[in-house]
Design an enzyme around this catalytic site. Structure first.
Site, PDB file in Angstrom:
ATOM      1  N   CYS A 111       0.843  -1.152  -0.029  1.00  0.00           N
ATOM      2  CA  CYS A 111       0.032  -0.078  -0.153  1.00  0.00           C
ATOM      3  C   CYS A 111       0.677   1.338  -0.052  1.00  0.00           C
ATOM      4  CB  CYS A 111      -0.954   0.027   1.002  1.00  0.00           C
ATOM      5  SG  CYS A 111      -2.041  -1.310   0.942  1.00  0.00           S
ATOM      6  N   HIS A 114      -3.460   7.061   2.274  1.00  0.00           N
ATOM      7  CA  HIS A 114      -3.824   5.563   1.630  1.00  0.00           C
ATOM      8  C   HIS A 114      -5.262   5.363   2.417  1.00  0.00           C
ATOM      9  CE1 HIS A 114      -4.126   1.475   0.529  1.00  0.00           C
ATOM     10  NE2 HIS A 114      -3.781   1.105   2.110  1.00  0.00           N
ATOM     11  N   ASN A 131     -10.184  -0.600  -0.534  1.00  0.00           N
ATOM     12  CA  ASN A 131      -8.779  -0.404  -0.396  1.00  0.00           C
ATOM     13  C   ASN A 131      -8.228  -0.864  -1.684  1.00  0.00           C
ATOM     14  OD1 ASN A 131      -5.875  -0.719   0.029  1.00  0.00           O
ATOM     15  ND2 ASN A 131      -6.166  -1.378   1.850  1.00  0.00           N
TER      16      ASN A 131
END
Ligand code: COA
Length: 331
Positions: free
Chosen positions: A116, A256, A286
């Site tokens: 990520c 994020h 996500n």
């Protein structure tokens, strides 16, 4: 930062596949419900690819949009960096596949793996190539097809992730705008909290690795959550302090998108203005390396990315990996 040449983001393009996977769809697949997913994660829906669509396809669409916005041809690029944890295959690098699909001649590139945090890490790698004067135009893409490594019988992970991509162009800046500072950190002691065990050199693919579901994301959600809340705020706090800034100075905080509660806890700790905090996890889930450029697009649509806007990017992810970037939006 010690670079001689200031570097700016000069274009942004994003792409998500059209197919939606809603909380209502997931209710039919696993023992879960819309209320739990929204309360615990903030997610309402995510986009997923149709069979046969791969990370390089999403990355190429995002790249085309960034190039079109800047009005340049693929062969004007010097390098293509692809941040991803779901490459089309182990090799060739997804960057090669994107280069070919774009028809970009005389360009080099590579993939960068940092889950990520991969987009902010690739952004910084690209920044250094431009800052040194080695390159004039570097395309940085964050793209992931998380649906290819998710076990859709595991309710703890399948509600979280989605597919998506975003690309930014990096170029020399001729004024004081652009990338200002970055702070990155990795901590491999957290490797076992979020990982995909199968298919690599440690556990090459066998019938057994498939039977044991080792080719899917495995996650200790609470361990990741605690680390993320602590470290995302820590790095952002450090980068603000060393630039003599306060949280309230930030015009757009683009984190994020892993969990809405991680974002709001970080924003509270940093004293950010609520209107500066960019959240689109409700629509995309996500998307791993895709979240930050997708959230840049949301910030832009909300009118929060104007020339000179002070922007802080923040990431945390598997590894563990953490990153923070400060910049002034340059166009
Ligand atoms: C995964 C996450 C949403 C789980 O939320 P949580 O509040 O920590 O929930 P827990 O794991 O403690 O589980 C609480 C209960 O909900 C249940 N549960 C888990 N997933 C569920 C789901 N999709 N639907 C309904 N119930 C669920 C658990 O089984 C548990 O039940 P129990 O109390 O009967 O054992 C959260 O930990 C998280 O977001 N962690 C970070 C993950 C992340 O960001 N990953 C990417 C990093 S880049």
């Amino acid at each position: 930062m010690a670079e001689t040449q200031r570097v700016k983001i000069s274009a942004l393009g994003t792409y998500v596949p059209p197919r939606l996977l809603t909380n209502a769809d997931l209710e039919k697949m696993v023992e879960t419900n819309d209320k739990w997913i929204i309360e615990r994660t903030g997610i309402r829906e995510r986009h997923v690819v149709d069979q046969g669509v791969a990370t390089s396809d999403l990355a190429t669409e995002a790249a085309k949009r960034a190039l079109a916005e800047r009005g340049i041809a693929p062969s004007d690029l010097d390098a293509i960096l692809v941040a991803t944890v779901t490459p089309d295959m182990f090799f060739p690098a997804t960057a090669c596949l994107v280069q070919h699909k774009l028809g970009a001649k005389n360009v080099w590139g590579f993939d960068l793996s940092a889950a990520c945090s991969a987009f902010v890490y690739a952004l910084q790698a690209g920044t250094q190539f431009v800052a040194t004067g080695a390159h004039k135009k570097v395309l940085v893409i964050g793209a992931d097809v998380m649906s290819s490594i998710i076990d859709y019988t595991d309710r703890a992970t399948c509600v979280i992730f989605g597919d998506g991509a975003g690309a930014v162009l990096l170029e020399p800046a001729d004024d004081s705008l652009g990338i200002m500072d970055f702070l990155h950190e990795i901590d491999g002691s957290g490797g076992c909290a979020l990982y995909m065990p199968g298919g690599g050199s440690l556990h090459p693919s066998t019938h057994e690795t498939v039977d044991k579901k080792m080719h899917y994301v495995h996650q200790d959600g609470q361990a990741v959550f605690k680390f993320a809340v602590r470290k995302m705020a820590d790095l952002c706090d450090q980068i603000l302090k060393r630039n003599n800034l306060k949280g309230s100075d930030i015009d757009a905080f683009i984190p994020h998108q892993a969990n809405q509660r991680i974002i709001t806890a970080t924003a509270d700790r940093l004293g950010l203005r609520p209107e500066s905090v960019i959240i689109n996890i409700d629509r995309y889930g996500n998307t791993t390396a895709g979240t930050i450029p997708l959230a840049m697009e949301t910030a832009r649509q909300e009118g929060k990315l104007k020339k000179g806007s002070l922007v802080m990017l923040a990431s945390v992810g598997a590894g563990f990996t953490v990153g923070a970037t400060l910049l002034r939006w340059a166009y």
